[in-house]
Design an enzyme around this catalytic site. Structure first.
Site, PDB file in Angstrom:
ATOM      1  N   GLU A 164       0.854  -0.627  -5.092  1.00 37.03           N
ATOM      2  CA  GLU A 164      -0.208   0.365  -5.189  1.00 37.03           C
ATOM      3  C   GLU A 164       0.460   1.729  -5.265  1.00 37.03           C
ATOM      4  OE1 GLU A 164      -3.338   3.267  -3.735  1.00 37.03           O
ATOM      5  OE2 GLU A 164      -1.735   2.602  -2.450  1.00 37.03           O
ATOM      6  N   ASP A 195       0.809  -1.215   0.000  1.00 36.44           N
ATOM      7  CA  ASP A 195       0.000   0.000   0.000  1.00 36.44           C
ATOM      8  C   ASP A 195       0.845   1.268   0.000  1.00 36.44           C
ATOM      9  OD1 ASP A 195      -2.667   1.280   0.502  1.00 36.44           O
ATOM     10  OD2 ASP A 195      -1.640   1.974   2.303  1.00 36.44           O
TER      11      ASP A 195
HETATM   12  C1  GLC Z   1      -3.985   3.449  -0.187  1.00 35.89           C
HETATM   13  C2  GLC Z   1      -5.381   2.906  -0.036  1.00 35.89           C
HETATM   14  C3  GLC Z   1      -6.294   3.991   0.429  1.00 35.89           C
HETATM   15  C4  GLC Z   1      -5.763   4.554   1.703  1.00 35.89           C
HETATM   16  C5  GLC Z   1      -4.317   4.988   1.558  1.00 35.89           C
HETATM   17  C6  GLC Z   1      -3.688   5.228   2.878  1.00 35.89           C
HETATM   18  O1  GLC Z   1      -3.891   4.361  -1.179  1.00 35.89           O
HETATM   19  O2  GLC Z   1      -5.813   2.373  -1.255  1.00 35.89           O
HETATM   20  O3  GLC Z   1      -7.596   3.504   0.584  1.00 35.89           O
HETATM   21  O4  GLC Z   1      -6.536   5.654   2.064  1.00 35.89           O
HETATM   22  O5  GLC Z   1      -3.526   4.018   0.976  1.00 35.89           O
HETATM   23  O6  GLC Z   1      -3.343   4.006   3.481  1.00 35.89           O
HETATM   24  C1  GLC Z   2      -3.687   9.152  -3.503  1.00 40.11           C
HETATM   25  C2  GLC Z   2      -2.590   8.207  -3.271  1.00 40.11           C
HETATM   26  C3  GLC Z   2      -3.080   6.818  -3.225  1.00 40.11           C
HETATM   27  C4  GLC Z   2      -4.285   6.723  -2.326  1.00 40.11           C
HETATM   28  C5  GLC Z   2      -5.324   7.709  -2.649  1.00 40.11           C
HETATM   29  C6  GLC Z   2      -6.422   7.651  -1.655  1.00 40.11           C
HETATM   30  O1  GLC Z   2      -4.156   8.983  -4.784  1.00 40.11           O
HETATM   31  O2  GLC Z   2      -1.623   8.294  -4.281  1.00 40.11           O
HETATM   32  O3  GLC Z   2      -2.068   6.003  -2.766  1.00 40.11           O
HETATM   33  O4  GLC Z   2      -4.891   5.499  -2.513  1.00 40.11           O
HETATM   34  O5  GLC Z   2      -4.745   8.955  -2.613  1.00 40.11           O
HETATM   35  O6  GLC Z   2      -7.413   8.545  -2.033  1.00 40.11           O
END
Ligand code: GLC
Ligand code: GLC
Length: 642
Positions: free
Chosen positions: A323, A281
């Site tokens: 991610e 993540d």
């Molecule tokens: C990732 C997850 C998102 C979360 C963020 C912080 O982007 O997909 O849902 O808010 O990380 O952990």
């Molecule tokens: C941003 C971050 C991603 C996260 C998202 C949550 O796009 O890059 O990691 O999931 O915010 O809204």
């Protein structure tokens, strides 16, 4: 060489600790990967006063985790080492879901595995299930204990049980590894709050605003509306804590090797429960540097490469999915660039955005140009192709994608936002702005696939035509992720057209985060409708089920991202060729609500010959006047008649 001395000293200790164990395989892998491990580790930590001690601790931890790994998983590791691109097969089709919103808990989920099989799914990402704060927890992305399943879902035994069932069924289990931050209820955070220096050093903490202010000059904000700024003041310790996401998500300090080692143990502990794929993540954020946006920094990549090398030594059967929802050219770097091993899979956020763009504009220009501008990914790495996930849609295209299609980046993004939140006059969408910034007018978009594509509006207005079109759009979008090359991910609920779920508005811990619109609570009575011919659920479900079935039998739909865009003269029809070991499928997608035609010359350009049929429905194509006809929102998967 010093490096070898460190290695042998560690091995001595391991031998003493495990004198009765056969560690031959472990040592072979350690030997093979040690140079990489050492180089990456030194790059990050050579200045650290505990460099040697920590290195030794790391190596011994790897041995511990190897010893803990079950024989069954070790066997699987060996099989996968021999077939080291096993995840590239077109056989894999994924889904992701919230266990509690799906069917109560992990035991409830297990009862629904047969439903997933019915659809053709064999790869499941269970959204965060580890212990989390009770009220606000960012859907579980704030972890309070990485070794304990939150009691609302069940226990680690349930996870092991599911992973075993999956192995028997040849299905894959994916879990999250939230590497960038812990919740402020994690044991380390609690100890830090009680003043223990050792634990404060696992996070970034500042006595005053001097350094935070320096950082803020160049740091963007991820949640500007609900968590403005990147630091949170904690009066218990009179310090500012680095919190890029929400104020209760504390960023881990990877300049401290202790953090890395603890997180490696956590990573391998999850692997040892039988997880096949770890979703890493928010990887773009793992390293911070004043004067930068602290995203995608070289050190963040080195950390990932270090994680990878550790996994290769202990659990080589485990694959990483990155991610990193960042600019197209940055995403690709998480796949290691073909030179180093980093992650094997990454979210194809760029394709996702281009698909949404094509639906809104009913034009392929940005989709086509955009794809041409993404660098091809290295061998043996692949995309996850998806339409929706649990997050918002961030319009992360590169400006030049938009400019090269002849639009202005600002105006075009404003159009897309206004379209999907349903403000644009001809829009059928029912999404909402996420994290609107009034200064820049920038926003991301929340909302379920079906609602963004007109189904919710159609149902509300009892408008048959709108409903029919929405169903066609949903199916067309799914054809896009089934065919381009990469693992398709069908977001839970989309396979039967779940629309926005507004129940989050009644929940204190969720009501400020409209991403919950697209995190439905599954109503299984609605899902039952898939069995009734003619229902919306039935039409979408059988279409996706059919695509999955066909896909699995088409070797040219292998997960290599080796498509070739085959140009055609019609701006509304996107077309590309998939080819593998002599097999070919030409894909055509009509992204408009009108009939379209494409000259048969495209068949020539794809070297298919003029006798072709659509493998999706088995019909031979009738080339009247030398034209291929496409119905509104129709897609064709063309193969030549043998
Ligand atoms: C990732 C997850 C998102 C979360 C963020 C912080 O982007 O997909 O849902 O808010 O990380 O952990
Ligand atoms: C941003 C971050 C991603 C996260 C998202 C949550 O796009 O890059 O990691 O999931 O915010 O809204």
């Amino acid at each position: 060489m010093l490096k070898d001395k460190y290695l042998y000293e560690s091995i001595d200790k391991i031998n003493k600790k495990y004198s009765k164990k056969d560690l031959t395989i472990f040592y072979t892998r350690l030997g093979k990967n040690f140079t990489t491990l050492y180089e990456k580790y030194s790059k990050l930590y050579k200045e650290n006063s505990l460099f040697v001690d920590r290195l030794e601790e790391l190596i011994i931890s790897l041995a511990d985790m190897y010893v803990e790994r079950s024989n069954e998983l070790k066997e699987l590791d060996r099989e996968r080492e021999l077939d080291n691109n096993w995840y590239m097969s077109q056989n894999w089709v994924g889904t992701m879901l919230y266990v509690d919103r799906y069917n109560k808990d992990l035991k409830g989920f297990k009862e629904k595995i047969n439903y997933l099989e019915e659809l053709g799914i064999n790869y499941v990402h269970l959204m965060p299930i580890l212990k989390m704060p009770k009220k606000e927890n960012d859907g579980g992305y704030a972890v309070s204990d990485y070794r304990v399943v939150d009691e609302k879902f069940g226990t680690m035994d349930d996870i092991r049980d599911i992973s075993k069932t999956f192995r028997e069924k040849n299905m894959l289990l994916e879990l999250d590894l939230v590497l960038n931050h812990t919740s402020d209820e994690h044991e380390w955070a609690k100890k830090a709050l009680s003043g223990e220096k050792e634990y404060q050093d696992m996070y970034y903490m500042f006595d005053d605003r001097v350094i935070p202010d320096e950082f803020e000059k160049t740091l963007p904000e991820v949640f500007p509306q609900t968590a403005p700024g990147n630091f949170t003041y904690r009066k218990e310790i009179d310090k500012w804590v680095f919190t890029v996401f929400n104020n209760y998500q504390w960023d881990l300090n990877y300049t401290n090797p202790k953090v890395f080692i603890e997180m490696v143990k956590i990573m391998l502990n999850l692997a040892n429960q039988g997880v096949d794929i770890l979703r890493l993540d928010a990887v773009a954020f793992m390293w911070k540097k004043i004067g930068t946006d602290s995203q995608n920094l070289e050190e963040a990549h080195i950390i990932l490469q270090l994680y990878k090398v550790c996994a290769k030594i202990v659990a080589p059967g485990v694959v990483f999915k990155a991610e990193a929802i960042v600019q197209p050219k940055e995403i690709v770097k998480y796949l290691g660039g073909g030179i180093v091993d980093e992650c094997e899979i990454a979210y194809n956020a760029s394709y996702m955005v281009y698909l949404w763009d094509a639906m809104a504009t009913q034009n392929k220009k940005i989709l086509e140009r955009g794809l041409e501008n993404i660098p091809r990914i290295p061998k043996n790495t692949t995309w996850v192709n998806y339409i929706r996930c649990h997050d918002d849609i961030g319009l992360g295209y590169a400006d030049h994608d938009i400019i090269s299609a002849g639009y202005s980046p600002f105006d075009h993004k404003q159009f897309i936002i206004s379209f999907y939140v349903g403000e644009f006059p001809s829009s059928y969408a029912k999404g909402e702005r996420f994290m609107y910034n009034p200064k820049t007018k920038d926003a991301r978009i929340s909302g379920a696939t079906a609602s963004l594509l007109g189904l919710e509006k159609g149902i509300l207005e009892k408008n048959r035509d709108l409903i029919d079109k929405a169903v066609k759009r949903i199916i067309l979008m799914h054809s896009g992720i089934m065919s381009l090359g990469g693992i398709p991910l069908v977001y839970y609920g989309d396979e039967v057209g779940f629309t926005n779920d507004y129940s989050f508005l009644n929940d204190e811990g969720k009501k400020n985060d409209n991403r919950w619109l697209n995190r439905p609570i599954i109503n299984w009575n609605k899902v039952e409708n898939r069995k009734k011919e003619g229902t919306i659920e039935n039409k979408i479900f059988i279409a996706i089920q059919k695509m999955i079935k066909i896909r699995k039998n088409l070797k040219e739909f292998y997960n290599e991202n080796n498509y070739t865009i085959i140009k055609n003269e019609n701006e509304h029809v996107f077309s590309f060729l998939r080819e593998y070991q002599g097999e070919k499928t030409l894909v055509l997608m009509n992204v408009s609500e009108h009939y379209q035609v494409v000259s048969q010359e495209i068949l020539n350009r794809a070297n298919l010959g003029y006798r072709v049929y659509n493998i999706y429905n088995g019909n031979e194509i009738n080339l009247e006047h030398g034209l291929i006809k496409l119905d509104p929102y129709e897609f064709l998967w063309l193969k030549f008649v043998k």
